[in-house]
Design a protein around this motif. Structure first.
Motif, PDB file in Angstrom:
ATOM      1  N   VAL A   1      64.634  39.482  -7.032  1.00  0.00           N
ATOM      2  CA  VAL A   1      64.429  38.394  -7.983  1.00  0.00           C
ATOM      3  C   VAL A   1      65.793  37.793  -8.289  1.00  0.00           C
ATOM      4  CG1 VAL A   1      63.609  37.727 -10.268  1.00  0.00           C
ATOM      5  CG2 VAL A   1      62.410  39.517  -8.993  1.00  0.00           C
ATOM      6  N   ILE A   2      65.906  36.502  -8.103  1.00  0.00           N
ATOM      7  CA  ILE A   2      67.150  35.789  -8.366  1.00  0.00           C
ATOM      8  C   ILE A   2      66.845  34.619  -9.286  1.00  0.00           C
ATOM      9  CG2 ILE A   2      68.987  34.369  -7.344  1.00  0.00           C
ATOM     10  CD1 ILE A   2      68.866  36.018  -4.872  1.00  0.00           C
ATOM     11  N   GLY A   3      67.710  34.397 -10.253  1.00  0.00           N
ATOM     12  CA  GLY A   3      67.505  33.264 -11.147  1.00  0.00           C
ATOM     13  C   GLY A   3      68.731  33.003 -11.990  1.00  0.00           C
TER      14      GLY A   3
ATOM     15  N   TRP B   1      75.028  30.963 -15.728  1.00  0.00           N
ATOM     16  CA  TRP B   1      74.750  32.402 -15.692  1.00  0.00           C
ATOM     17  C   TRP B   1      73.699  32.631 -14.625  1.00  0.00           C
ATOM     18  CZ3 TRP B   1      69.684  34.032 -17.257  1.00  0.00           C
ATOM     19  CH2 TRP B   1      69.454  35.414 -17.125  1.00  0.00           C
ATOM     20  N   ARG B   2      73.904  33.671 -13.798  1.00  0.00           N
ATOM     21  CA  ARG B   2      72.929  33.993 -12.773  1.00  0.00           C
ATOM     22  C   ARG B   2      72.717  35.508 -12.720  1.00  0.00           C
ATOM     23  NH1 ARG B   2      70.993  30.173 -10.513  1.00  0.00           N
ATOM     24  NH2 ARG B   2      69.896  31.511  -9.001  1.00  0.00           N
ATOM     25  N   PHE B   3      71.516  35.895 -12.267  1.00  0.00           N
ATOM     26  CA  PHE B   3      71.233  37.319 -12.092  1.00  0.00           C
ATOM     27  C   PHE B   3      70.565  37.543 -10.749  1.00  0.00           C
ATOM     28  CE2 PHE B   3      67.221  35.757 -13.799  1.00  0.00           C
ATOM     29  CZ  PHE B   3      66.264  36.459 -13.070  1.00  0.00           C
ATOM     30  N   TRP B   4      70.658  38.776 -10.293  1.00  0.00           N
ATOM     31  CA  TRP B   4      70.037  39.187  -9.033  1.00  0.00           C
ATOM     32  C   TRP B   4      69.593  40.629  -9.165  1.00  0.00           C
ATOM     33  CZ3 TRP B   4      72.122  42.525  -4.965  1.00  0.00           C
ATOM     34  CH2 TRP B   4      71.373  42.494  -3.775  1.00  0.00           C
ATOM     35  N   ASP B   5      68.300  40.873  -8.962  1.00  0.00           N
ATOM     36  CA  ASP B   5      67.742  42.224  -8.974  1.00  0.00           C
ATOM     37  C   ASP B   5      67.208  42.532  -7.582  1.00  0.00           C
ATOM     38  OD1 ASP B   5      68.333  42.404 -11.629  1.00  0.00           O
ATOM     39  OD2 ASP B   5      66.274  42.124 -12.348  1.00  0.00           O
ATOM     40  N   TRP B   6      67.631  43.653  -7.028  1.00  0.00           N
ATOM     41  CA  TRP B   6      67.303  44.010  -5.659  1.00  0.00           C
ATOM     42  C   TRP B   6      66.628  45.377  -5.651  1.00  0.00           C
ATOM     43  CZ3 TRP B   6      66.116  43.054  -0.976  1.00  0.00           C
ATOM     44  CH2 TRP B   6      66.457  43.871   0.098  1.00  0.00           C
TER      45      TRP B   6
END
Length: 815
Positions: free
Chosen positions: A318-320, A341-346
């Motif tokens: 999930v990236i956003g 601001w950005r996040f990435w869940d792998w």
């Protein structure tokens, strides 16, 4: 709390964000796929770009830049960076899963192989001027894109994050004060269903406008897993994007944006391709080991597209993020602020032994990242001077929880049974650890990995119009980088004990270290350009650039006592010297464009991902090669010889090599043997392996010497179902010559060259609808995206077969 904050930010962002596109009038698909130029078919138009942080015609920009517009992306099915490579021969993209992906320009940017969080990517990816630090973002579908600019060569004096190899600059469609909408549906074989839509219009008269867009892609996998009964390597993508443009004053625009992207396919499998002889004894090479378990792969022809992987596959991410961009006309220029601001869940699961045997039963490194960026930039004009000055700050935090578990077949595959009679299986008398499944069965490594990365820079570029035809353009960048990490690997036996024997430590070694890196560097460039005639621009560039040093966060190599070599905890910065000359030309009343460039790039202390030669180690680590070089030339041509016909062709020649790398890891045919003074010939079972190899003069991985794209479209005005429009036929082709798929070139892992052809035919009504059918990979060419080796030098070679022939139909509606 973290999830709640993200949800609030995304909900807010879905009704906000994005950057207004500055270029108007997209080119025809065939034209935009090349470096040049006719907009709308008038024969006199121009493509406008913002590559130098101001709006200008592409033919006036003295650097190698290619542009692909929305119509080209949609017509050719180039819905992500991987597909884009068929239109951009200087762009390479390789991926074994979204995390382990690399985007390179001219073969440079990121080391080929497994991703290591501790280093930078040399190709910057920007979406509406926001820097994306995770290359995984390139695996998602493009959402509501206006155009994509691919800039080749160092760009650090113009862009926020230092980009030593180039930049991919993506601009989405801007919110509009005139109500508009777009919808697109594609249906194809392999169960492909893709839907895209966007709407835009005013919220408050001429003060506030909104744009919302979404995309969904589903497709069955191309490889059948006989163990699970599922098709794997599928597509399952969802993307949402929202933007709000606020005209706060006559001179101040505020653009808010938010996006959410989810990908959850059953992916990613590499499957049996072949075996090759290594220096291991015969009873420890793949054929004998497989026979000992009465094992055979479901097919020895990779293009049967069968596998029997016995570990669940998952590539969920999930990236956003959200951003605010302010653009303020101030004095003789404009001030731009970009806050993001950005996040990435792998959340992955892999089968790292590539077989249906229980060698490695779990291999997963779930990871979470947050990044914050702030860029402030002023672009203006004073007399004969144009200038851009800016400052950039970046902070990134990553936490990874890694897990690796060995299975009951691991001892036999990964340990040495010692001296055995010729022809013996090696375990007739089970007295060694290799013959005892319990030694490695259940051996478990739990990894706790943290990473912090802070970067700050000031940069600027000046263009001095010395005369009406001569321009001099110096640029400079001062950069500071600081990285710190923590790597803790706790290893337990199948019985839960932390007391390990030497064989167990050689496969999964307990490690605990805290690498650090910090440094300042100065980058600079100088370009001189000259208008030879009204339609001919010549330029020459020199750039001195740096890619920040890094730290190893995938575990360290071991010494003779199976202890981590702490000195390998960090790698030095890359030092880049880049030379380029170019010629941009238009002729036939600007109906034809030919752009040429020649480049020579040398990198000292090149950051390479190398394979650990120790048995059982599944991941690579970072090392510095003394020096590498790429050099070559590129040509981009496009033309509209007659109304309705558009043609394009682009090509590149790239001569590449390790100039000096004397202590590199050896390829598999020289690995796995005993140590000694005189190495055996490559592929000698039971032979002597060198401690390291001198690969100076050998190819760099992932680079084809020759690559090209070409095609065209012919449209004929006609009337269909009561509508006036045009029927059209389009053909697109691409070619890439052989390339190495291993950091140290191997006879077993060269990927053969291949040529692809795509066709499309349809009918469209201007500003109405477009219906076309398409076939991609028309001749059903079998080729590999990449090849890789199995851990432990067994000689097994695995690969990723690329997509077979696909076909379908697309309907687009504009309203």
């Amino acid at each position: 709390m973290r999830s709640a904050r993200r949800m609030l930010a995304l909900l807010a962002g879905t009704t906000m964000l994005a950057a207004p596109a500055l270029a108007e009038g997209p080119a025809d698909a065939a034209e935009a796929a090349a470096d040049a130029v006719d907009v709308g078919g008038s024969g006199t138009g121009e493509i406008l770009v913002t590559a130098r942080r101001r709006q200008e015609a592409i033919q006036d920009v003295p650097l190698a830049i290619s542009v692909v517009d929305a119509r080209a992306i949609e017509a050719t099915g180039s819905f992500n960076v991987n597909k884009l490579t068929q239109l951009q021969p200087s762009l390479q993209f390789y991926s074994t899963n979204p995390r382990n992906s690399a985007a390179n320009i001219r073969g440079l940017g990121a080391p080929f192989g497994l991703t290591n969080d501790g280093i930078e990517q040399g190709v910057g990816i920007y979406v509406d001027q926001v820097y994306y630090s995770r290359i995984a973002s390139a695996t998602f579908d493009f959402i509501d894109v206006e155009r994509i600019e691919v800039l080749r060569g160092p760009q650090g004096t113009l862009y926020g994050k230092n980009t030593t190899a180039g930049a991919i600059n993506i601009t989405t469609r801007a919110p509009s004060f005139s109500p508009e909408g777009r919808a697109e549906v594609t249906i194809g074989n392999l169960g492909l269903v893709q839907a895209k839509a966007s709407v835009s219009g005013p919220l408050v008269d001429d003060k506030v406008a909104i744009r919302l867009a979404g995309s969904s892609t589903h497709r069955r996998g191309t490889i059948f897993n006989v163990t699970s009964g599922n098709h794997v390597n599928e597509l399952d993508n969802l993307g949402l994007r929202g933007q709000v443009l606020v005209k706060a004053t006559d001179t101040l625009d505020l653009t808010f944006a938010g996006d959410y992207n989810r990908q959850n396919p059953e992916c990613c499998a590499q499957i049996y391709v072949r075996t090759g002889a290594t220096q291991r004894p015969l009873n420890r090479q793949f054929a004998a080991l497989a026979a000992a378990f009465n094992y055979a792969p479901p097919s020895t022809n990779a293009f049967d597209r069968l596998t029997d992987l016995d570990t669940d596959l998952r590539a969920k991410q999930v990236i956003g993020g959200a951003s605010l961009r302010a653009e303020w006309e101030l004095g003789s220029g404009s001030l731009t602020s970009v806050t993001a601001w950005r996040f990435w869940d792998w959340d992955p699961s892999n089968d790292r032994d590539f077989t249906g045997l229980p060698i490695t039963t779990v291999s997963a490194n779930p990871s979470k990242q947050d990044q914050y960026t702030q860029e402030l930039r002023y672009a203006g004009t004073t007399g004969r001077f144009d200038y851009v000055i800016g400052a950039f700050a970046f902070h990134q935090k990553i936490h990874t929880d890694g897990l690796q578990v060995q299975g009951s077949a691991a001892s036999r595959f990964l340990l040495n049974p010692g001296n055995v009679p010729a022809g013996s299986s090696g375990c007739a008398t089970p007295t060694t650890n290799a013959c005892n499944p319990a030694v490695l069965n259940g051996l478990r490594a739990v990894n706790d990995i943290d990473f912090k990365n802070t970067s700050a820079a000031v940069f600027g570029q000046l263009t001095w119009r010395v005369t009406d035809r001569l321009r001099l353009q110096p640029g400079v960048r001062v950069n500071y980088d600081k990285k710190s990490g923590s790597y803790i690997s706790t290893v337990t036996t199948g019985a839960g004990s932390t007391t390990l024997n030497n064989d167990q430590r050689g496969v999964l070694a307990p490690q605990s270290y805290s690498p650090k890196f910090s440094d300042w560097n100065l980058s600079y460039d100088f370009t001189a350009s000259f208008d030879v005639t009204r339609d001919v621009l010549a330029y020459a560039t020199y750039a001195r650039s740096f890619k920040s040093g890094g730290i190893n966060l995938s575990g360290l190599p071991l010494d003779a006592g199976n202890n981590p070599i702490l000195s390998a905890g960090s790698v030095k910065p890359e030092k880049v010297n880049h030379y380029e000359i170019g010629l941009k030309t238009q002729f036939f009343d600007r109906r034809a464009t030919l752009n040429l460039s020649g480049f020579w790039t040398e990198i000292s202390d090149y950051q390479a991902t190398v394979t650990n030669g120790q048995l059982g180690v599944l991941r690579g680590y970072l090392a510095n090669a003394d020096k590498v070089r790429v050099r070559g030339f590129e040509a981009d041509f496009s033309a509209r010889p007659v109304d309705g016909l558009s043609l394009y062709a682009s090509g590149t020649f790239n001569d590449h090599e390790y100039v000096k790398f004397t202590d590199a890891p050896c390829p598999p045919e020289l690995s796995g043997g005993s140590t000694g003074a005189t190495p055996s010939a490559p592929g000698t079972p039971g032979g002597v392996s060198p401690a390291n190899c001198n690969i100076s003069g050998q190819w760099l991985p992932g680079i084809s010497r020759w690559a090209a794209s070409f095609g065209g479209e012919y449209a004929l005005p006609t009337r269909l179902v009561g509508a006036d429009g045009e029927a059209y036929l389009g053909i697109d082709g691409s070619y890439r010559s052989k390339f190495s798929s291993n950091p140290s070139r191997s006879a077993y892992t060269d990927v053969a060259g291949y040529a692809l052809a795509n066709v499309r035919a349809g009918f469209r009504v201007q500003d109405g609808w477009d219906l076309f059918g398409w076939v991609r990979n028309v001749f059903d060419k079998n080729y590999y995206e990449l090849l890789a080796t199995q851990s432990g030098n067994t000689g097994l070679i695995v690969g990723q077969p690329a997509d077979p022939r696909t076909y379908g139909a697309t309907l687009k509606v504009t309203f």
